[in-house]
Design an enzyme around this catalytic site. Structure first.
Site, mmCIF file in Angstrom:
data_model
loop_
_atom_site.group_PDB
_atom_site.id
_atom_site.type_symbol
_atom_site.label_atom_id
_atom_site.label_comp_id
_atom_site.label_asym_id
_atom_site.label_seq_id
_atom_site.Cartn_x
_atom_site.Cartn_y
_atom_site.Cartn_z
ATOM 1 C CB ILE A 1 20.896 36.862 -41.280
ATOM 2 C CG1 ILE A 1 19.519 36.777 -40.839
ATOM 3 C CG2 ILE A 1 21.447 38.317 -41.281
ATOM 4 C CD1 ILE A 1 19.338 37.469 -39.488
ATOM 5 C CE1 TYR B 1 6.188 43.815 -39.125
ATOM 6 C CE2 TYR B 1 4.243 43.789 -38.629
ATOM 7 C CZ TYR B 1 4.999 43.649 -39.485
ATOM 8 O OH TYR B 1 4.774 42.937 -40.739
ATOM 9 C CG ASP C 1 22.561 42.024 -40.861
ATOM 10 O OD1 ASP C 1 21.908 42.895 -40.872
ATOM 11 O OD2 ASP C 1 22.973 41.493 -39.691
ATOM 12 N N GLY D 1 16.045 39.150 -46.917
ATOM 13 C CA GLY D 1 15.203 38.385 -46.160
ATOM 14 C C GLY D 1 14.536 37.076 -46.795
HETATM 15 P P1 NAD Z 1 9.754 36.210 -42.382
HETATM 16 O O1 NAD Z 1 9.879 36.385 -40.788
HETATM 17 O O2 NAD Z 1 9.340 34.927 -42.782
HETATM 18 O O3 NAD Z 1 10.957 36.205 -42.916
HETATM 19 C C1 NAD Z 1 11.936 37.343 -42.669
HETATM 20 C C2 NAD Z 1 13.343 37.252 -43.171
HETATM 21 O O4 NAD Z 1 14.056 38.224 -42.907
HETATM 22 C C3 NAD Z 1 13.632 35.861 -42.267
HETATM 23 O O5 NAD Z 1 14.270 34.714 -43.138
HETATM 24 C C4 NAD Z 1 14.922 36.383 -41.624
HETATM 25 O O6 NAD Z 1 16.106 35.465 -41.497
HETATM 26 C C5 NAD Z 1 15.471 37.511 -42.423
HETATM 27 N N1 NAD Z 1 16.323 38.607 -41.474
HETATM 28 C C6 NAD Z 1 15.822 38.814 -40.226
HETATM 29 N N2 NAD Z 1 16.905 39.815 -39.781
HETATM 30 C C7 NAD Z 1 17.742 40.146 -40.918
HETATM 31 C C8 NAD Z 1 18.573 40.990 -41.242
HETATM 32 N N3 NAD Z 1 19.171 41.953 -40.320
HETATM 33 N N4 NAD Z 1 19.248 41.105 -42.389
HETATM 34 C C9 NAD Z 1 18.812 40.317 -43.515
HETATM 35 N N5 NAD Z 1 17.771 39.300 -43.340
HETATM 36 C C10 NAD Z 1 17.298 39.157 -42.193
HETATM 37 O O7 NAD Z 1 8.895 37.411 -42.698
HETATM 38 P P2 NAD Z 1 7.760 37.507 -44.095
HETATM 39 O O8 NAD Z 1 6.656 36.928 -43.801
HETATM 40 O O9 NAD Z 1 8.346 36.472 -45.316
HETATM 41 O O10 NAD Z 1 7.816 38.933 -44.394
HETATM 42 C C11 NAD Z 1 8.643 39.930 -45.305
HETATM 43 C C12 NAD Z 1 8.008 41.214 -45.218
HETATM 44 O O11 NAD Z 1 6.636 41.230 -45.506
HETATM 45 C C13 NAD Z 1 8.337 41.884 -43.846
HETATM 46 O O12 NAD Z 1 8.553 43.118 -44.330
HETATM 47 C C14 NAD Z 1 7.057 41.875 -43.363
HETATM 48 O O13 NAD Z 1 6.741 42.797 -42.491
HETATM 49 C C15 NAD Z 1 6.046 42.030 -44.252
HETATM 50 N N6 NAD Z 1 4.570 41.480 -44.307
HETATM 51 C C16 NAD Z 1 4.516 40.333 -43.964
HETATM 52 C C17 NAD Z 1 3.212 39.774 -43.669
HETATM 53 C C18 NAD Z 1 2.861 37.992 -43.548
HETATM 54 O O14 NAD Z 1 1.956 37.838 -43.021
HETATM 55 N N7 NAD Z 1 3.919 37.184 -43.513
HETATM 56 C C19 NAD Z 1 2.200 40.647 -43.606
HETATM 57 C C20 NAD Z 1 2.457 41.942 -43.891
HETATM 58 C C21 NAD Z 1 3.695 42.327 -43.923
HETATM 59 N N1 SER Z 2 1.180 38.822 -40.599
HETATM 60 C C1 SER Z 2 2.092 39.962 -40.030
HETATM 61 C C2 SER Z 2 1.976 39.636 -38.586
HETATM 62 O O1 SER Z 2 0.980 39.161 -38.131
HETATM 63 C C3 SER Z 2 1.256 41.309 -40.626
HETATM 64 O O2 SER Z 2 2.055 42.194 -40.705
HETATM 65 O O3 SER Z 2 2.956 40.441 -37.818
#
Ligand code: NAD
Ligand code: SER
Length: 320
Positions: A35, A141, A52, A8
């Site tokens: 992906i 989620y 993936d 990701g």
């Molecule tokens: P994001 O949505 O920006 O990025 C997620 C990435 O995963 C995307 O680039 C997408 O193309 C990829 N993806 C989706 N399905 C996939 C698959 N089957 N195989 C491979 N890649 C795939 O999310 P993010 O903000 O970078 O979050 C990363 C992690 O951190 C996640 O677990 C999210 O739950 C966690 N998180 C994020 C936040 C936030 O505020 N950004 C807060 C709490 C937790």
């Molecule tokens: N920033 C994330 C969301 O709003 C928290 O996991 O989904």
């Protein structure tokens, strides 16, 4: 941690985590995967794979070809997008994590998996939210995040896999836009302030949530993965926070830099209900005590830097 696979990697966190890891451990030692293709820097700044995370064979090939010893598993569907497609969210978030843990077990890898403030629900004490407390979330989620925490603990206890995780709050950044979360307002507000001088917020003015600026989030992940395992009692996953804000308070802080910025509200009931089920402030003492967590950015410092950086990206603020 010497050779790393990031899943990701093209998302909000990965696009900043990967360059930091490449700088620290060597560009050839950090394999980015997703992906979809990310920025040129991500795709061409070191090894990149279209992968993936649900594909066990592709994961195993990547680990073996690149002699990976640590996985940063970021691939997931976030909260608001998750409610639009709960089935896919279950499949990617839990199905993907299960495959990652299995290949980690078979190949002796450590695994970092972000959890979230979404792992809590309306029955959880909201201010402060303890490290160990009720976790009955009401979103798909959130359900996948609690189950993911348990699965990571299971793989550690049962198979000795070195699993570690953080319950991230809403993350604020200027490199890659967020991917469909409930806290996205706290990023959108900056783009709109600079481009249009106004923002219509989908959360109510007094909705307080934990937030964190991306450099703190990246540093927290690396510090946790480098921490002495002997000191970790919780592992999956640590509460961490850097600041608490409401949309109204964030708008007030932006107005210190852009005095004519105006905010109005058109509350989206779906995302408001999600935000209302999350903590107002998490207690992150376990992270502070077990591996020395300390945030460096508060609301004031984060806002000043976001405006400075985004002004370079989207241009000067619109005139009043
Ligand atoms: P994001 O949505 O920006 O990025 C997620 C990435 O995963 C995307 O680039 C997408 O193309 C990829 N993806 C989706 N399905 C996939 C698959 N089957 N195989 C491979 N890649 C795939 O999310 P993010 O903000 O970078 O979050 C990363 C992690 O951190 C996640 O677990 C999210 O739950 C966690 N998180 C994020 C936040 C936030 O505020 N950004 C807060 C709490 C937790
Ligand atoms: N920033 C994330 C969301 O709003 C928290 O996991 O989904």
């Amino acid at each position: 941690m010497k050779r790393i696979l990031v899943t990701g990697a093209a998302g909000q966190i990965g696009s900043e985590l990967v360059p930091t890891l490449r700088e620290r451990y060597g560009r050839e030692h950090v394999v980015a995967s997703d992906i979809k293709h990310g920025s040129d820097a991500l795709t061409h700044g070191g090894p990149f794979l279209l992968l993936d995370c649900r594909d066990a064979d592709a994961l195993a090939d990547a680990l073996q070809q690149h002699a990976v010893d640590t996985i940063f598993h970021l691939a997931a569907i976030l909260s608001a997008a998750g409610e639009r497609d709960p089935r896919r969210t279950y499949d990617v978030n839990l199905g993907g994590l299960f495959q990652v843990l299995e290949v980690a077990r078979e190949n002796g890898c450590a695994v970092f998996t972000p959890s979230s403030i979404a792992a809590f629900g309306p029955d959880t004490p909201r201010d402060p939210t303890p490290q160990d407390t009720v976790q009955r979330p009401t979103t798909m989620y959130g359900v996948t995040k609690v189950a993911g925490e348990l699965l990571c603990d299971y793989y550690h206890r049962r198979f000795g896999v070195d699993t570690r995780g953080l319950r991230y709050p809403g993350l604020i950044s200027h490199v890659t836009p967020p991917g469909g979360g409930t806290t996205d307002y706290a990023v959108d507000i900056f783009y709109h302030a600079l481009r249009h001088g106004r923002y219509t917020c989908f959360l109510a003015p007094d909705t307080q949530l934990d937030l964190m600026y991306m450099p703190d989030a990246i540093r927290a992940a690396i510090e946790l993965m480098e921490a002495d395992a002997e000191r970790l009692h919780h592992r999956n996953a640590f509460n961490v926070t850097a600041m608490q804000a409401t949309p109204a308070r964030l708008a007030q802080e932006i107005r210190r830099h852009l005095p004519h910025f105006a905010i109005e509200y058109a509350v989206d009931p779906a995302r408001q209900a999600i935000a209302d089920s999350w903590p107002r402030r998490v207690d992150d003492r376990a992270a502070r005590e077990e591996w020395g967590w300390r945030p460096e950015y508060d609301l004031e410092r984060m806002t000043a830097e976001m405006i400075e950086q985004l002004s370079l990206k989207v241009g000067k603020p619109v005139p009043a």
